[in-house]
Scaffold this active site. Structure first.
Site, PDB file in Angstrom:
ATOM      1  N   LYS A 134     154.221 102.002  65.358  1.00 23.92           N
ATOM      2  CA  LYS A 134     154.214 100.658  65.941  1.00 23.92           C
ATOM      3  C   LYS A 134     155.083 100.581  67.205  1.00 23.92           C
ATOM      4  CE  LYS A 134     154.032  96.363  66.637  1.00 23.92           C
ATOM      5  NZ  LYS A 134     153.010  95.358  66.542  1.00 23.92           N
ATOM      6  N   ASN A 140     153.800 100.109  71.282  1.00 23.66           N
ATOM      7  CA  ASN A 140     154.227  99.048  72.201  1.00 23.66           C
ATOM      8  C   ASN A 140     154.998  99.620  73.392  1.00 23.66           C
ATOM      9  OD1 ASN A 140     152.901  97.084  70.829  1.00 23.66           O
ATOM     10  ND2 ASN A 140     154.716  95.963  70.149  1.00 23.66           N
ATOM     11  N   CYS A 145     156.822  90.306  71.782  1.00 20.45           N
ATOM     12  CA  CYS A 145     156.736  91.683  71.247  1.00 20.45           C
ATOM     13  C   CYS A 145     157.236  92.744  72.221  1.00 20.45           C
ATOM     14  CB  CYS A 145     155.312  91.979  70.826  1.00 20.45           C
ATOM     15  SG  CYS A 145     154.741  90.843  69.559  1.00 20.45           S
ATOM     16  N   LEU A 170     147.821  93.641  66.010  1.00 19.70           N
ATOM     17  CA  LEU A 170     146.993  92.591  66.622  1.00 19.70           C
ATOM     18  C   LEU A 170     147.626  92.030  67.895  1.00 19.70           C
ATOM     19  CD1 LEU A 170     148.145  89.457  66.124  1.00 19.70           C
ATOM     20  CD2 LEU A 170     147.383  89.936  63.808  1.00 19.70           C
ATOM     21  N   ARG A 171     146.735  91.602  68.777  1.00 18.07           N
ATOM     22  CA  ARG A 171     147.181  90.970  70.027  1.00 18.07           C
ATOM     23  C   ARG A 171     147.004  89.475  69.903  1.00 18.07           C
ATOM     24  NH1 ARG A 171     142.485  93.401  73.309  1.00 18.07           N
ATOM     25  NH2 ARG A 171     141.586  93.014  71.270  1.00 18.07           N
TER      26      ARG A 171
HETATM   27  C1  UGA Z   1     151.266  93.351  71.961  1.00 17.29           C
HETATM   28  C2  UGA Z   1     150.409  94.596  71.707  1.00 17.29           C
HETATM   29  O1  UGA Z   1     149.374  94.672  72.693  1.00 17.29           O
HETATM   30  C3  UGA Z   1     149.770  94.539  70.314  1.00 17.29           C
HETATM   31  O2  UGA Z   1     149.037  95.721  70.059  1.00 17.29           O
HETATM   32  C4  UGA Z   1     150.901  94.391  69.287  1.00 17.29           C
HETATM   33  O3  UGA Z   1     150.383  94.299  67.973  1.00 17.29           O
HETATM   34  C5  UGA Z   1     151.690  93.133  69.602  1.00 17.29           C
HETATM   35  O4  UGA Z   1     152.243  93.224  70.926  1.00 17.29           O
HETATM   36  C6  UGA Z   1     152.816  93.042  68.604  1.00 17.29           C
HETATM   37  O5  UGA Z   1     153.730  93.865  68.654  1.00 17.29           O
HETATM   38  O6  UGA Z   1     152.751  92.199  67.704  1.00 17.29           O
HETATM   39  P1  UGA Z   1     150.729  90.831  72.683  1.00 17.29           P
HETATM   40  O7  UGA Z   1     152.213  90.634  72.727  1.00 17.29           O
HETATM   41  O8  UGA Z   1     149.876  89.811  72.019  1.00 17.29           O
HETATM   42  O9  UGA Z   1     150.390  92.219  71.968  1.00 17.29           O
HETATM   43  O10 UGA Z   1     150.240  90.914  74.181  1.00 17.29           O
HETATM   44  P2  UGA Z   1     149.627  92.028  75.159  1.00 17.29           P
HETATM   45  O11 UGA Z   1     148.175  91.821  75.274  1.00 17.29           O
HETATM   46  O12 UGA Z   1     150.118  93.383  74.811  1.00 17.29           O
HETATM   47  O13 UGA Z   1     150.284  91.580  76.536  1.00 17.29           O
HETATM   48  C7  UGA Z   1     151.710  91.619  76.684  1.00 17.29           C
HETATM   49  C8  UGA Z   1     152.109  91.219  78.083  1.00 17.29           C
HETATM   50  O14 UGA Z   1     151.712  92.216  79.019  1.00 17.29           O
HETATM   51  C9  UGA Z   1     151.515  89.901  78.579  1.00 17.29           C
HETATM   52  O15 UGA Z   1     152.542  89.159  79.231  1.00 17.29           O
HETATM   53  C10 UGA Z   1     150.458  90.344  79.571  1.00 17.29           C
HETATM   54  O16 UGA Z   1     150.234  89.405  80.575  1.00 17.29           O
HETATM   55  C11 UGA Z   1     151.081  91.615  80.132  1.00 17.29           C
HETATM   56  N1  UGA Z   1     150.093  92.566  80.679  1.00 17.29           N
HETATM   57  C12 UGA Z   1     149.142  93.119  79.886  1.00 17.29           C
HETATM   58  C13 UGA Z   1     150.153  92.913  82.021  1.00 17.29           C
HETATM   59  O17 UGA Z   1     151.033  92.429  82.784  1.00 17.29           O
HETATM   60  N2  UGA Z   1     149.252  93.804  82.538  1.00 17.29           N
HETATM   61  C14 UGA Z   1     148.289  94.371  81.758  1.00 17.29           C
HETATM   62  O18 UGA Z   1     147.490  95.188  82.295  1.00 17.29           O
HETATM   63  C15 UGA Z   1     148.221  94.025  80.411  1.00 17.29           C
END
Ligand code: UGA
Length: 444
Positions: free
Chosen positions: A193, A197, A249, A136-137
């Site tokens: 997992k 990531n 994460c 999950l995000r």
């Molecule tokens: C992430 C993964 O997307 C989930 O699938 C996973 O379950 C979770 O980690 C976990 O390990 O528990 P999350 O940390 O909620 O989820 O956030 P993301 O949506 O992955 O974003 C992570 C970071 O990347 C944020 O700082 C976001 O701003 C950045 N990001 C994301 C970018 O800079 N560019 C993008 O195109 C997408």
């Protein structure tokens, strides 16, 4: 789990947290979760305790969902919380039980815990440990849990036991709704997992590396991402260049993955992740440089409004947040910094008490020499120059997430800077009453 119709007992060591949950209050910001919590408390399917004994007596199936943060001063994951759950719960398991691990752990951990669980449990071989990683995000936690894009269950193939059957029962509704259900061995499930990531982090750093090249060549990374994203093999998602990834994460998971590969003698396979990490961390420094250059080469004595502190929108999580990190660096270089975030002010204040915080975009922007957007909250995406025109000292907007329309700002007389795209000078031609010129932006 309660929303899926199960009777659920939540266990935590933090009494305060449990009291808030019992009162129907989610102790962090997650859209939609409070409704789910309240609905299931009211239905009597959900209660909370600090007692492992009560949990052991209550449940046939247990989920371990505690944190696995980065160890201090090392890349490896700190497994003390997962270990402590196993050491506390296992000695109380006197009847057949299935324990699912959800925490993100280094490959090999589940097998070790499966042995330990059976060694400690009075029910011995009747206790099965399986791994069921969580994808999950934050910000979409409810949706990702109730409509997951896949379910993965790692089973101890030496003693398969009841784990697969229990998982099929627990997730029956989701499987019926069409969620792909994959059964693997323990090691593969742990690696699914961490590799997912690692891939996501790599995708973000790839586009941020392209942003660096675009900056050097005078090209526009947002257009580049749109264009390559049309190739279905590449895809547009997770190609948003900006200040990079943070949170609880991706950063720690890629580091723990490298550390574990090293222990397994496979470190060469993951050396590229070090570069992924480096590219990501460079974005923060680059952002500080962009702000400094926008205000004329020195931050000393300037006023900077920072919009966004959370590591991503729809979250109040500031763990390893690039936004807060940049706010701190800008302040250290002599600027007076005011931060506003729709949800993350309290969490930010705890982590970074020395920054100034505001309660609105306008308050943060008072007298600002530059307004810097660092988290792409909807509220900031929708900002219009006229909202801020009368409050700032200098009309400069810096877009750390490439989430604003450069032309809208430039044509309202603002200087616009994004990351990985050419700066756009303020276009004031059409603002003069005598001007006949149409709206156009001057790039370069
Ligand atoms: C992430 C993964 O997307 C989930 O699938 C996973 O379950 C979770 O980690 C976990 O390990 O528990 P999350 O940390 O909620 O989820 O956030 P993301 O949506 O992955 O974003 C992570 C970071 O990347 C944020 O700082 C976001 O701003 C950045 N990001 C994301 C970018 O800079 N560019 C993008 O195109 C997408």
């Amino acid at each position: 789990m309660a929303e899926l119709g199960h009777e659920v007992l939540g266990v935590d060591v933090d009494k305060n947290k449990l009291a808030r949950l019992e009162a129907g209050e989610v102790p962090f910001y997650e859209p939609g979760l409070e409704e789910v919590l309240k609905r299931n408390l009211a239905a009597g399917r959900l209660s909370f305790t600090t007692s492992y004994r009560q949990a052991a007596e209550f449940a046939d199936v247990h989920f371990i969902g505690v944190g696995t943060p980065q160890k201090k001063g090392e890349f490896a994951a700190d497994l003390r919380y997962v270990d402590s759950v196993v050491e506390s719960l296992a000695p109380l398991l006197t009847r057949p039980t299935v324990v699912f691990g959800k925490s993100t752990v280094p490959v090999g951990t589940a097998q070790r815990l499966a042995h330990r669980m059976r060694e400690l449990a009075p029910a011995g071989q009747a206790v099965d440990l399986a791994w069921n990683p969580e994808f999950l995000r934050e910000g979409y936690a409810v949706q990702d849990t109730l409509q997951p894009d896949r379910l993965v269950v790692g089973i101890d193939h030496q003693c398969p036991g009841r784990a697969e059957e229990a998982a099929r029962e627990v997730y029956a509704q989701l499987i019926e709704d069409g969620a792909p259900f994959l059964v693997t061995d323990l090691a593969t499930s742990e690696l699914v997992k961490t590799s997912a990531n690692a891939f996501l982090a790599t995708k973000i750093s790839f586009i941020n590396a392209m942003a660096e090249v675009c900056e050097a060549a005078g090209a526009d990374v947002t257009v580049l991402a749109d264009a390559i994203g049309h190739d279905a093999r590449i895809g547009r998602r997770f190609l948003n260049a900006g200040i990079g990834f943070g949170g609880g994460c991706l950063p720690k998971d890629i580091r723990a993955f490298m550390a574990r590969a090293g222990e397994l003698g496979a470190d060469q396979a993951l050396t590229f992740l070090r570069e992924v990490d480096n590219i990501n961390m460079r974005r923060r420094t680059r952002m500080v440089e962009v702000v400094r250059s926008a205000v004329g080469g020195s931050l000393l004595g300037t006023r900077i409004a920072i919009l966004g502190a959370a590591f991503k929108p729809d979250s109040d999580d500031v763990r390893d947040s690039p936004a807060l990190n940049i706010a701190g660096q800008v302040q250290l270089q002599g600027a007076s910094v005011t931060v506003y975030d729709p949800q993350a002010i309290e969490t930010s204040r705890q982590l970074f008490p020395t920054l100034e915080y505001a309660t609105s975009t306008i308050e943060a922007s008072q007298g600002a020499d530059a307004v810097v957007v660092l988290t792409e909250w909807d509220e900031f995406r929708k900002l219009h120059p006229s909202d801020l025109n009368d409050f700032v000292r200098n009309r400069r907007i810096i877009d750390g997430r490439n989430c604003l329309s450069p032309n809208t700002w430039a044509s309202a007389g603002w200087e616009y800077r994004g990351l990985g795209r050419p700066p756009i000078r303020a276009n004031t031609e059409h603002l003069r009453p005598e001007s006949q010129t149409g709206v156009s932006s001057v790039t370069g």
